[in-house]
Design a protein around this motif. Structure first.
Motif, PDB file in Angstrom:
ATOM      1  N   ASP A 105      25.129  53.416  52.303  1.00  0.00           N
ATOM      2  CA  ASP A 105      24.887  52.136  51.669  1.00  0.00           C
ATOM      3  C   ASP A 105      24.083  51.268  52.643  1.00  0.00           C
ATOM      4  OD1 ASP A 105      25.686  49.918  49.659  1.00  0.00           O
ATOM      5  OD2 ASP A 105      26.219  49.121  51.641  1.00  0.00           O
ATOM      6  N   PRO A 106      23.009  50.621  52.184  1.00  0.00           N
ATOM      7  CA  PRO A 106      22.163  49.839  53.100  1.00  0.00           C
ATOM      8  C   PRO A 106      22.918  48.749  53.865  1.00  0.00           C
ATOM      9  CG  PRO A 106      21.025  50.165  51.019  1.00  0.00           C
ATOM     10  CD  PRO A 106      22.426  50.687  50.835  1.00  0.00           C
ATOM     11  N   ALA A 107      23.866  48.077  53.244  1.00  0.00           N
ATOM     12  CA  ALA A 107      24.620  47.030  53.938  1.00  0.00           C
ATOM     13  C   ALA A 107      25.516  47.631  55.024  1.00  0.00           C
ATOM     14  CB  ALA A 107      25.442  46.218  52.947  1.00  0.00           C
ATOM     15  N   LEU A 108      26.132  48.775  54.740  1.00  0.00           N
ATOM     16  CA  LEU A 108      26.946  49.464  55.741  1.00  0.00           C
ATOM     17  C   LEU A 108      26.071  49.890  56.912  1.00  0.00           C
ATOM     18  CD1 LEU A 108      29.488  50.908  56.850  1.00  0.00           C
ATOM     19  CD2 LEU A 108      28.913  52.835  55.323  1.00  0.00           C
ATOM     20  N   LEU A 109      24.929  50.470  56.614  1.00  0.00           N
ATOM     21  CA  LEU A 109      24.034  50.943  57.662  1.00  0.00           C
ATOM     22  C   LEU A 109      23.543  49.785  58.527  1.00  0.00           C
ATOM     23  CD1 LEU A 109      22.647  53.321  58.983  1.00  0.00           C
ATOM     24  CD2 LEU A 109      20.819  53.124  57.277  1.00  0.00           C
ATOM     25  N   GLU A 110      23.220  48.687  57.901  1.00  0.00           N
ATOM     26  CA  GLU A 110      22.743  47.525  58.666  1.00  0.00           C
ATOM     27  C   GLU A 110      23.841  47.002  59.591  1.00  0.00           C
ATOM     28  OE1 GLU A 110      21.985  43.578  59.854  1.00  0.00           O
ATOM     29  OE2 GLU A 110      23.347  43.871  58.173  1.00  0.00           O
ATOM     30  N   ALA A 111      25.063  46.924  59.106  1.00  0.00           N
ATOM     31  CA  ALA A 111      26.190  46.477  59.937  1.00  0.00           C
ATOM     32  C   ALA A 111      26.432  47.456  61.086  1.00  0.00           C
ATOM     33  CB  ALA A 111      27.443  46.316  59.087  1.00  0.00           C
ATOM     34  N   LEU A 112      26.359  48.745  60.799  1.00  0.00           N
ATOM     35  CA  LEU A 112      26.536  49.758  61.841  1.00  0.00           C
ATOM     36  C   LEU A 112      25.467  49.640  62.909  1.00  0.00           C
ATOM     37  CD1 LEU A 112      27.395  52.878  59.687  1.00  0.00           C
ATOM     38  CD2 LEU A 112      28.835  51.936  61.509  1.00  0.00           C
ATOM     39  N   ARG A 113      24.242  49.406  62.497  1.00  0.00           N
ATOM     40  CA  ARG A 113      23.143  49.304  63.466  1.00  0.00           C
ATOM     41  C   ARG A 113      23.278  48.058  64.333  1.00  0.00           C
ATOM     42  NH1 ARG A 113      18.209  51.773  59.742  1.00  0.00           N
ATOM     43  NH2 ARG A 113      18.759  53.942  60.218  1.00  0.00           N
ATOM     44  N   ALA A 160      25.863  49.181  72.628  1.00  0.00           N
ATOM     45  CA  ALA A 160      25.008  49.768  73.662  1.00  0.00           C
ATOM     46  C   ALA A 160      24.921  48.858  74.879  1.00  0.00           C
ATOM     47  CB  ALA A 160      23.622  50.063  73.087  1.00  0.00           C
ATOM     48  N   ASP A 161      24.970  47.548  74.644  1.00  0.00           N
ATOM     49  CA  ASP A 161      24.979  46.599  75.767  1.00  0.00           C
ATOM     50  C   ASP A 161      26.215  46.775  76.639  1.00  0.00           C
ATOM     51  OD1 ASP A 161      22.584  45.520  74.866  1.00  0.00           O
ATOM     52  OD2 ASP A 161      23.546  43.818  73.856  1.00  0.00           O
ATOM     53  N   ASP A 162      27.276  47.325  76.065  1.00  0.00           N
ATOM     54  CA  ASP A 162      28.508  47.608  76.799  1.00  0.00           C
ATOM     55  C   ASP A 162      28.568  49.057  77.281  1.00  0.00           C
ATOM     56  OD1 ASP A 162      29.423  45.007  76.386  1.00  0.00           O
ATOM     57  OD2 ASP A 162      30.527  45.545  74.563  1.00  0.00           O
ATOM     58  N   GLY A 163      27.453  49.788  77.121  1.00  0.00           N
ATOM     59  CA  GLY A 163      27.392  51.179  77.558  1.00  0.00           C
ATOM     60  C   GLY A 163      28.037  52.162  76.608  1.00  0.00           C
ATOM     61  N   VAL A 164      28.211  51.768  75.335  1.00  0.00           N
ATOM     62  CA  VAL A 164      28.870  52.618  74.338  1.00  0.00           C
ATOM     63  C   VAL A 164      27.840  53.028  73.287  1.00  0.00           C
ATOM     64  CG1 VAL A 164      30.650  52.686  72.549  1.00  0.00           C
ATOM     65  CG2 VAL A 164      31.079  51.481  74.705  1.00  0.00           C
ATOM     66  N   GLN A 165      27.786  54.309  72.984  1.00  0.00           N
ATOM     67  CA  GLN A 165      26.874  54.802  71.953  1.00  0.00           C
ATOM     68  C   GLN A 165      27.664  55.337  70.773  1.00  0.00           C
ATOM     69  OE1 GLN A 165      23.846  57.571  73.232  1.00  0.00           O
ATOM     70  NE2 GLN A 165      22.662  57.196  71.399  1.00  0.00           N
ATOM     71  N   PHE A 222      20.828  55.382  63.993  1.00  0.00           N
ATOM     72  CA  PHE A 222      19.401  55.087  63.898  1.00  0.00           C
ATOM     73  C   PHE A 222      18.567  56.288  63.454  1.00  0.00           C
ATOM     74  CE2 PHE A 222      21.274  52.237  67.042  1.00  0.00           C
ATOM     75  CZ  PHE A 222      20.948  51.017  66.479  1.00  0.00           C
ATOM     76  N   ASP A 223      19.212  57.427  63.206  1.00  0.00           N
ATOM     77  CA  ASP A 223      18.513  58.677  62.869  1.00  0.00           C
ATOM     78  C   ASP A 223      18.314  58.818  61.363  1.00  0.00           C
ATOM     79  OD1 ASP A 223      18.217  59.497  65.520  1.00  0.00           O
ATOM     80  OD2 ASP A 223      20.181  60.462  65.545  1.00  0.00           O
ATOM     81  N   ASP A 224      17.313  58.117  60.847  1.00  0.00           N
ATOM     82  CA  ASP A 224      17.033  58.092  59.411  1.00  0.00           C
ATOM     83  C   ASP A 224      16.592  59.428  58.823  1.00  0.00           C
ATOM     84  OD1 ASP A 224      17.630  55.418  58.900  1.00  0.00           O
ATOM     85  OD2 ASP A 224      15.629  54.769  59.493  1.00  0.00           O
TER      86      ASP A 224
END
Length: 140
Positions: free
Chosen positions: A15-23, A30-35, A4-6
């Motif tokens: 690549d925007p599609a890669l970044l969107e999938a990663l986000r 994060a819901d599972d406590g993993v960052q 998330f650190d643009d």
């Protein structure tokens, strides 16, 4: 840095599609406590060339270095199509759930290296290469 650190080119130039999938994956992890942390994302050709020179010095030959570091002309990091994620709990989460987002580990020897494979959402991730020397994209 996180996905998330643009303000960092290593994230912003992915690549925007890669970044969107990663986000999307990172938000769910994060819901599972993993960052997710981006250990390496987009790289300039100059930085990639330096990494390659350092790998040749470390491993003693271009052939052995190629198992770990691509040339600036072939590296998916230079094109913004690859990201190295850490720590190990994040890569473990991605190995279990990444295909849902199209995020696939490409090389068996690099559990941190992920690329977007859109077909993975329906069919699962493709078979991994042993290392980059087996990847036809790395041949010049």
């Amino acid at each position: 840095m996180t996905v998330f650190d643009d303000e960092f080119p290593a994230v912003a130039n992915l690549d925007p599609a890669l970044l969107e999938a990663l986000r999307r994956a990172a938000a769910d992890a994060a819901d599972d406590g993993v960052q997710f942390y981006v250990n390496s994302g987009w790289r300039s050709p100059e930085y990639q060339a330096r990494l390659l020179r350092e790998a040749i010095a470390k491993y003693g030959s271009k052939e052995e270095a190629a198992r770990w570091v691509a040339t600036p002309d072939t590296s998916p990091h230079v094109s913004g199509d690859a990201v190295d994620i850490g720590p190990s709990d994040a890569t473990a989460w991605l190995s279990r759930h990444g295909a849902q987002y199209g995020l696939c580990q490409i090389y068996k020897n690099e559990p941190w290296h992920y690329e977007l494979r859109a077909g993975a959402v329906e069919r699962g991730c493709p078979r991994m290469y042993a290392d980059p020397t087996q990847d036809p994209r790395m041949r010049q």
